[in-house]
Scaffold this motif. Sequence first.
Motif, PDB file in Angstrom:
ATOM      1  N   TRP A  10       0.727  -1.177  -0.199  1.00 47.70           N
ATOM      2  CA  TRP A  10      -0.094   0.010   0.095  1.00 47.70           C
ATOM      3  C   TRP A  10       0.897   1.373  -0.010  1.00 47.70           C
ATOM      4  O   TRP A  10       0.608   2.188  -0.893  1.00 47.70           O
ATOM      5  N   GLU A  24       2.393   1.805  -3.434  1.00 41.22           N
ATOM      6  CA  GLU A  24       1.599   2.322  -4.350  1.00 41.22           C
ATOM      7  C   GLU A  24       1.049   3.608  -4.274  1.00 41.22           C
ATOM      8  O   GLU A  24       0.972   4.292  -5.155  1.00 41.22           O
ATOM      9  N   VAL A  25       1.124   4.381  -3.144  1.00 39.61           N
ATOM     10  CA  VAL A  25       0.777   5.486  -2.973  1.00 39.61           C
ATOM     11  C   VAL A  25       1.961   6.203  -3.546  1.00 39.61           C
ATOM     12  O   VAL A  25       1.665   7.333  -3.911  1.00 39.61           O
ATOM     13  N   GLN A  32       2.204   6.908  -7.003  1.00 33.87           N
ATOM     14  CA  GLN A  32       1.022   7.432  -7.910  1.00 33.87           C
ATOM     15  C   GLN A  32       2.096   8.926  -8.434  1.00 33.87           C
ATOM     16  O   GLN A  32       2.406   9.679  -7.799  1.00 33.87           O
ATOM     17  N   ARG A  79      -1.420  13.022  -0.459  1.00 35.45           N
ATOM     18  CA  ARG A  79      -1.147  11.400  -0.423  1.00 35.45           C
ATOM     19  C   ARG A  79      -0.876  10.831   1.040  1.00 35.45           C
ATOM     20  O   ARG A  79      -1.370   9.978   1.352  1.00 35.45           O
ATOM     21  N   VAL A  84      -7.472   5.793  -1.524  1.00 37.50           N
ATOM     22  CA  VAL A  84      -7.351   4.748  -2.541  1.00 37.50           C
ATOM     23  C   VAL A  84      -8.427   4.476  -3.442  1.00 37.50           C
ATOM     24  O   VAL A  84      -9.700   4.468  -3.291  1.00 37.50           O
ATOM     25  N   THR A 134      -5.217   1.939  -7.060  1.00 35.88           N
ATOM     26  CA  THR A 134      -4.476   1.704  -6.046  1.00 35.88           C
ATOM     27  C   THR A 134      -5.373   0.318  -5.317  1.00 35.88           C
ATOM     28  O   THR A 134      -4.710  -0.490  -4.610  1.00 35.88           O
ATOM     29  N   ASP A 193      -3.239   1.647 -14.458  1.00 35.52           N
ATOM     30  CA  ASP A 193      -2.720   3.142 -14.548  1.00 35.52           C
ATOM     31  C   ASP A 193      -2.331   3.530 -15.763  1.00 35.52           C
ATOM     32  O   ASP A 193      -2.523   2.861 -17.003  1.00 35.52           O
TER      33      ASP A 193
END
Length: 356
Positions: free
Chosen positions: A33, A36-37, A40, A84, A116, A120, A137
């Motif tokens: 997690w 992935e954030v 971005q 974020r 999210v 995500t 994405d």
Amino acid sequence: MNKEAFQTDLVHWFQEEQRDLPWRKNNNPYKVWVSEVMLQQTRVDTVIPYYNRFLEKFPTIEAFANAGEEEILKIWEGLGYYSRVRNLHTAVKEVVADYGGKVPDSKEEISKLKGVGPYTAGAVLSIAYGKPIPAVDGNVMRVLSRILLITDDIAKPASRKTFEIAGEGLMYHDNPSYFNQALMELGALICTPTSPACLLCPVREHCQAFEKGVQDELPVKTRKKSTRHEDLLAVVLKDKEGKILINKRNEKGLLANLWEFPNLKVVPLLDKWEILQDFLSTEYSIDAVIEQESFIEVQHVFTHLTWKIDAHRGKLKSGNIEGHESLRFVTEEELEELAFPVSYQKIWRAYKEQTQ
DNA sequence: CATCCGTGGGT
DNA sequence: TACCCAAGGAT
């Protein structure tokens, strides 16, 4: 196309050629997690040191949940898109409070968490939990537009649905994690925006764009409108003890909750140094002597905005900052523990280099 | 849906 | 130089 051959060609390539990245060492949902954030709209090379520092400081979901706001902004300093980390913090606290610290494994529940979105959600669910949910994405839209000759404009939000359906249709149920990551890795290493390396592509025999020779025409993407421009005047103001005046930015909008030097927006051509003295006097009831010449002009480009900041030195004569919650006098050491946008970091570095 | 929200690297 | 880009989401 032969779907099974496409899937195995793609995933086999990923198994052989994937980059050795820190977040690929395990599939812990919290760590996936976080990665992935951070990823971005942000390059892999930029993220790597931030990711390592972040997990060193917050190795568990509980550790991050218990962190303070200044702390989480400081560790994100320079990474950009600061909402974020504030959203991630909000969401993680919710997971600890409501889910016993276990990241939800359903699309419906994980999608309720702050920050999210559909990408995500799909990325965490597939990589951490093996769920066959697409993670669409920019890479995936580009790759699928070429493979399947999809001409929807990827700049339009409505187009994402087309690519999600396409991703579902091609999903490799034996290994959704590798399938999703392989599509993104292919986009990053081979199926690049310009000059795609089709001759090295493991799935070129499944690619409709390559077959027709139109890979350079895809994806269709309309360009966005240009940025506006703002001129700012800023002051690095010292009091008699050598402390520096700083201001905490608003909790909403651009660079929310980060720190800055006192500044104001000015109309170009009218940006005289006296404005700074008037501003400090009127806005903050502070009397100060401002040097006539700025010591640096910082040019800073955001996605939708450009700043030109003229920064001046100043010395406090009198006044107090009581009643201004956002203002603070700090020592240089204290200042450097707080999170500043890159634009003001440039000003601070220039100030230190040019001031004894 | 269009706009806002950062930064640094590539061409 | 002036764009475009990079594992998007909130409003």
